[in-house]
Design a protein around this motif. Structure first.
Motif, PDB file in Angstrom:
ATOM      1  N   ALA A   1       0.848  -1.195   0.000  1.00 41.63           N
ATOM      2  CA  ALA A   1       0.000   0.000   0.000  1.00 41.63           C
ATOM      3  C   ALA A   1       0.876   1.233   0.000  1.00 41.63           C
ATOM      4  O   ALA A   1       1.952   1.257   0.598  1.00 41.63           O
ATOM      5  CB  ALA A   1      -0.927   0.010   1.219  1.00 41.63           C
ATOM      6  N   GLY A   2       0.414   2.263  -0.678  1.00 42.48           N
ATOM      7  CA  GLY A   2       1.053   3.561  -0.624  1.00 42.48           C
ATOM      8  C   GLY A   2       0.430   4.410   0.471  1.00 42.48           C
ATOM      9  O   GLY A   2      -0.534   3.998   1.132  1.00 42.48           O
ATOM     10  N   LEU A   3       0.955   5.603   0.644  1.00 41.20           N
ATOM     11  CA  LEU A   3       0.498   6.449   1.744  1.00 41.20           C
ATOM     12  C   LEU A   3      -0.948   6.911   1.580  1.00 41.20           C
ATOM     13  O   LEU A   3      -1.637   7.142   2.572  1.00 41.20           O
ATOM     14  CB  LEU A   3       1.408   7.672   1.872  1.00 41.20           C
ATOM     15  N   ARG A   4      -1.416   7.068   0.346  1.00 40.90           N
ATOM     16  CA  ARG A   4      -2.788   7.539   0.170  1.00 40.90           C
ATOM     17  C   ARG A   4      -3.791   6.553   0.760  1.00 40.90           C
ATOM     18  O   ARG A   4      -4.843   6.939   1.259  1.00 40.90           O
ATOM     19  CB  ARG A   4      -3.068   7.793  -1.315  1.00 40.90           C
ATOM     20  N   GLU A   5      -3.484   5.256   0.677  1.00 39.56           N
ATOM     21  CA  GLU A   5      -4.340   4.258   1.319  1.00 39.56           C
ATOM     22  C   GLU A   5      -3.932   4.038   2.763  1.00 39.56           C
ATOM     23  O   GLU A   5      -4.759   4.129   3.682  1.00 39.56           O
ATOM     24  CB  GLU A   5      -4.266   2.923   0.576  1.00 39.56           C
ATOM     25  N   ALA A   6      -2.656   3.751   2.971  1.00 42.84           N
ATOM     26  CA  ALA A   6      -2.197   3.374   4.308  1.00 42.84           C
ATOM     27  C   ALA A   6      -2.366   4.510   5.311  1.00 42.84           C
ATOM     28  O   ALA A   6      -2.635   4.263   6.489  1.00 42.84           O
ATOM     29  CB  ALA A   6      -0.736   2.939   4.254  1.00 42.84           C
ATOM     30  N   GLY A   7      -2.221   5.756   4.867  1.00 39.72           N
ATOM     31  CA  GLY A   7      -2.306   6.885   5.781  1.00 39.72           C
ATOM     32  C   GLY A   7      -3.651   7.028   6.454  1.00 39.72           C
ATOM     33  O   GLY A   7      -3.762   7.611   7.524  1.00 39.72           O
ATOM     34  N   THR A   8      -4.704   6.491   5.826  1.00 39.04           N
ATOM     35  CA  THR A   8      -6.034   6.556   6.428  1.00 39.04           C
ATOM     36  C   THR A   8      -6.329   5.357   7.314  1.00 39.04           C
ATOM     37  O   THR A   8      -7.350   5.341   8.008  1.00 39.04           O
ATOM     38  CB  THR A   8      -7.113   6.630   5.328  1.00 39.04           C
ATOM     39  N   LEU A   9      -5.457   4.357   7.305  1.00 37.09           N
ATOM     40  CA  LEU A   9      -5.712   3.119   8.034  1.00 37.09           C
ATOM     41  C   LEU A   9      -4.781   2.906   9.216  1.00 37.09           C
ATOM     42  O   LEU A   9      -5.177   2.313  10.217  1.00 37.09           O
ATOM     43  CB  LEU A   9      -5.573   1.918   7.082  1.00 37.09           C
ATOM     44  N   LEU A  10      -3.541   3.365   9.099  1.00 37.26           N
ATOM     45  CA  LEU A  10      -2.522   3.067  10.099  1.00 37.26           C
ATOM     46  C   LEU A  10      -2.665   3.937  11.345  1.00 37.26           C
ATOM     47  O   LEU A  10      -3.242   5.031  11.295  1.00 37.26           O
ATOM     48  CB  LEU A  10      -1.138   3.269   9.501  1.00 37.26           C
TER      49      LEU A  10
END
Length: 314
Positions: A112-121
């Motif tokens: 995952a890149g930050l655009r996805e991971a940043g909302t989940l982590l």
């Protein structure tokens, strides 16, 4: 100019900006003995970054985490090992830059890149990933000395590139960019659509700060260049790291002193003034797609709108 700071939306976190709880411990970056001991410590945790992505995994209790391993289980690398810092429990964190992400035997992890991971982590994992991705982007793009052209080598645990030919030291680059929600005397918001965006996507205006320019001057210039609208009062709101590849977004609210729109046609294809009712109806009907995800643009629009943006009804 009021920024609606008393509204509940003002206290919602901006993506990638929450306090991670990680001390970057920069004073250790040149201490090779300390770094070696930190790397070999059994509590040290390591993850791989490649092409702006890392492996993430969903836990049984519903959380999403970076896939990290003890250092003795990490892939081998000769030089691309970046020290990211320590947490309150003394755990040291490193990132490894590799050409590809490692596979997982259980097959449950995903890249995952930050655009996805940043909302989940969690804030900790998101902060570690932002740091690692920013370093990786800089390392990949700055392998040669800008002074003499010779190849540089990595130093300071990934935070310096040193030229062995001329002695120059090069540091990670961060490009300041302004992003602004402009309102007029009727308190309408100015949103624009970039040429390369999907049909219907509208967001705030943005642009890079030029040499010899203050950030406030940059706001005024960018709004006029992109939309032909003049701006008077400018108020800083918040910043957001945006390593795509190396920006720092500086968020503003700005008050227009003119309302006639003339788009540049090169970067901005269309721009419109929206009242709150206009925006609500356009989003709910699916006519426009507002900014979303981790971008500070969505938060700037919400500050003006006064609450979270509506969802399409169709």
């Amino acid at each position: 100019m009021s920024t609606l700071s008393s509204d509940a939306t003002a206290h919602r976190p901006i993506g990638l900006t929450a306090h991670s709880g990680i001390d970057r411990a920069a004073h250790h970056r040149l201490d090779e003995a300390w770094l070696a001991a930190a790397w070999s410590h059994p509590t040290t945790r390591v993850f791989v970054v490649s092409g702006g992505q890392a492996l993430i995994d969903d836990t049984p209790d519903g959380r999403t985490e970076l896939v990290m391993t003890p250092s003795f289980e990490a892939p081998l690398t000769e030089t691309h090992r970046y020290f990211l810092g320590t947490d309150a429990d003394g755990v040291r964190y490193f990132a490894l830059q590799k050409d590809t992400l490692p596979g997982r035997m259980d097959q449950s992890a995903r890249p995952a890149g930050l655009r996805e991971a940043g909302t989940l982590l969690s804030a900790r994992d998101a902060g570690l990933m932002v740091h690692a991705v920013a370093l990786e982007n800089w390392q990949r793009l700055h392998r040669f000395c800008s002074r003499c052209g010779e190849r540089t080598v990595i130093a300071a645990a990934g935070h310096i590139r040193r030229c062995q030919a001329c002695g120059a030291e090069h540091y990670p680059r961060t490009d300041p960019a302004v992003i602004m929600l402009v309102t007029d005397e009727e308190d309408r918001a100015l949103l624009g659509r970039q040429v390369h965006w999907p049909e219907g996507r509208f967001s705030t205006l943005a642009g890079f700060v030029e040499p010899g320019e203050s950030i406030e001057q940059s706001v005024v210039r960018e709004v006029f260049e992109e939309a032909g609208v003049t701006v008077g009062e400018v108020e800083y709101i918040a910043s957001q790291p945006w390593p795509f590849p190396s920006s720092l977004m500086l968020g503003f609210m700005a008050r227009a002193t003119s309302s006639e729109i003339t788009v540049d046609g090169e970067e901005i294809e269309e721009a419109r003034w929206f009242s709150r009712e206009d925006l609500r109806a356009a989003i709910e009907s699916g006519e426009i797609l507002p900014p979303a995800g981790i971008s500070i643009a969505a938060r700037l629009v919400e500050l003006w709108y006064g609450k979270p943006l509506p969802k399409p009804t169709s």
